[in-house]
Design an enzyme around this catalytic site. Structure first.
Site, short mmCIF file in Angstrom:
data_model
loop_
_atom_site.label_atom_id
_atom_site.label_comp_id
_atom_site.label_asym_id
_atom_site.label_seq_id
_atom_site.Cartn_x
_atom_site.Cartn_y
_atom_site.Cartn_z
N LYS A 41 5.02 0.35 -5.36
CA LYS A 41 4.81 -0.87 -4.58
C LYS A 41 3.36 -1.34 -4.72
CE LYS A 41 3.85 2.14 -0.68
NZ LYS A 41 4.41 2.79 0.51
N TYR A 264 -29.24 -10.27 -0.29
CA TYR A 264 -29.19 -11.03 0.95
C TYR A 264 -29.75 -10.24 2.14
CZ TYR A 264 -26.05 -14.33 -1.39
OH TYR A 264 -25.51 -15.25 -2.23
C1 LIG Z 1 4.35 4.14 0.49
C2 LIG Z 1 5.48 5.01 0.83
C3 LIG Z 1 5.55 6.32 0.34
C4 LIG Z 1 4.44 6.98 -0.45
O1 LIG Z 1 3.40 7.35 0.41
P1 LIG Z 1 2.08 8.07 -0.15
O2 LIG Z 1 1.37 8.51 1.07
O3 LIG Z 1 1.33 7.05 -0.91
O4 LIG Z 1 2.54 9.19 -1.02
C5 LIG Z 1 6.70 7.03 0.58
N1 LIG Z 1 7.72 6.51 1.31
C6 LIG Z 1 7.66 5.26 1.84
C7 LIG Z 1 8.81 4.74 2.62
C8 LIG Z 1 6.54 4.47 1.62
O5 LIG Z 1 6.49 3.25 2.14
#
Ligand SMILES: *Cc1c(COP(=O)(O)O)cnc(C)c1O
Length: 373
Positions: A41, A264
């Site tokens: 994602k 800045y």
């Molecule tokens: C993002 C996510 C993961 C992975 O989590 P990490 O901490 O990055 O390993 C697993 N399951 C779900 C439902 C997620 O949204």
């Protein structure tokens, strides 16, 4: 496979070691002794979802996890044929039964597997095709998405008619040793035992949960951040290889006199005559403005403190004594010689989590994919 794409004219870029990504995935598969659903994602946490998926194809993941239909479509259009699971609630509400919900239409067309938690959604999705796949989202304490583990009985009829391929839950504190993960798992176990039938794929663990113990009790695991090189704590038994580096070129070097200020608000002043390098990377690339007070860059394998506030497109470094020249490559994240800046340390100094640091690397930085696997 070995790939390396060079940014010919880039002033700053993100280097992604896909070989390390694949080795991190293999390490998790070996540790959990289960197949993976890699979470890709948010453009694979900023490293590039299509490149990540193509690299991971060789380990034969069960599916890929995404957070929007658009992310799934991007993968389909790049030729990825493996199942893709959408881990955010879908919009399947239809006030008019004649109206075809757009999410269902797109998910059907692009073969996206939804995660569902509501009776109307299960029925709407179940009726949208011939046994379309879906996973049941069970909330055991995160209170973000999914059906309450104590209230699944109201779904039994719909589940019996349209059985899910999988069921899962998500831990809220997998990096903490506070017993909450075990409590959530107990709720998940009980909830699943009460279903009309055991779904084929039960899954719960994110990166931190996978790392905590060898051999998963469930059917597959859902790693994210570990794949991209972020460790889950100092004590973690299993550590990932670094995947992401942020690099930029020195475009000017000047000498400032003792007492001169840089950047800045003049928050930084030279204590002695100093060499100041200007590097083409700023907060519009994803560096935090206030990293300036504590951060550094790596130049010629040495640490050079950031001088003053980071600006939108440029950052100044105190490179006195390093021999730094215009055209040198500066590393803000990753390794240069014997020195390295980890995502955890840079995120910590920026007041961010490593997750936010990675997904905050902006798209104007070309992704340069490298590595052998
Ligand atoms: C993002 C996510 C993961 C992975 O989590 P990490 O901490 O990055 O390993 C697993 N399951 C779900 C439902 C997620 O949204």
């Amino acid at each position: 496979m070995t790939i390396r794409t060079h940014p010919t004219d880039a002033r700053a870029w993100v280097e992604v070691d896909l070989g390390a990504l694949v080795r991190n995935a293999r390490a998790l598969a070996a540790h959990s002794r289960k197949p993976l659903i890699p979470m890709i994602k948010a453009d694979a946490y900023g490293v590039g979802a299509v490149a990540a998926a193509r690299a991971l194809e060789g380990i034969e993941p069960l599916a890929y996890g995404v957070s929007s239909i658009a992310e799934a479509i991007e993968l389909r259009q790049a030729g990825i044929e493996r199942p893709i699971i959408l881990f955010t609630p879908s919009m399947l509400e239809s006030p008019d039964p004649e109206w075809i919900p757009s999410d269902a239409l797109l998910m059907t067309r692009y073969h996206v597997t939804p995660t569902l938690a509501r009776r109307e959604h299960i029925i709407a999705w179940g009726q949208s095709g011939e046994h379309p796949a879906w996973h049941l989202a069970i909330d055991t304490g995160m209170h973000r998405a999914g059906s309450d583990h104590r209230a699944l009985a109201s779904l039994h009829e719909a589940i019996a008619e349209f059985p899910p391929l999988g069921a899962f839950t998500h831990f809220h504190s997998a990096e903490l040793d506070d017993g909450s993960m075990e409590t959530q798992e107990k709720h998940f176990r009980n909830a699943v035992a009460g279903l009309p039938r055991r779904p084929r794929l039960l899954h719960a663990e994110n990166s931190a949960a996978i790392v905590r113990r060898p051999g998963s009790e469930w059917d597959c695991v859902r790693p994210g951040v570990f794949l991209y090189g972020v460790s889950s704590g100092q004590k973690a038994a299993l550590r990932p290889e670094s995947v992401v580096s942020l690099r930029a070129r020195v475009v000017e070097v000047r000498t400032v006199a003792a007492g001169d200020s840089v950047s800045y608000d003049a928050t930084w002043r030279a204590e002695r005559e100093s060499e100041i390098a200007t590097v083409c990377c700023g907060y519009a690339d994803g560096l935090r403005r206030h990293l300036g007070a504590k951060g550094c860059g790596l130049v010629r394998g040495q640490r050079a403190p950031i001088a003053g506030l980071i600006t939108m497109d440029m950052t100044m470094l105190d490179v006195t004594g390093t021999g730094c020249k215009v055209g040198d490559v500066v590393t803000f994240l990753g390794r240069d010689g014997d020195e390295s800046l980890t995502a955890e340390s840079v995120a910590g100094r920026s007041g961010l989590s490593p997750y936010e640091l990675l997904v905050g690397l902006r798209l104007r930085l070309p992704r340069v994919h490298t590595g052998t696997w």
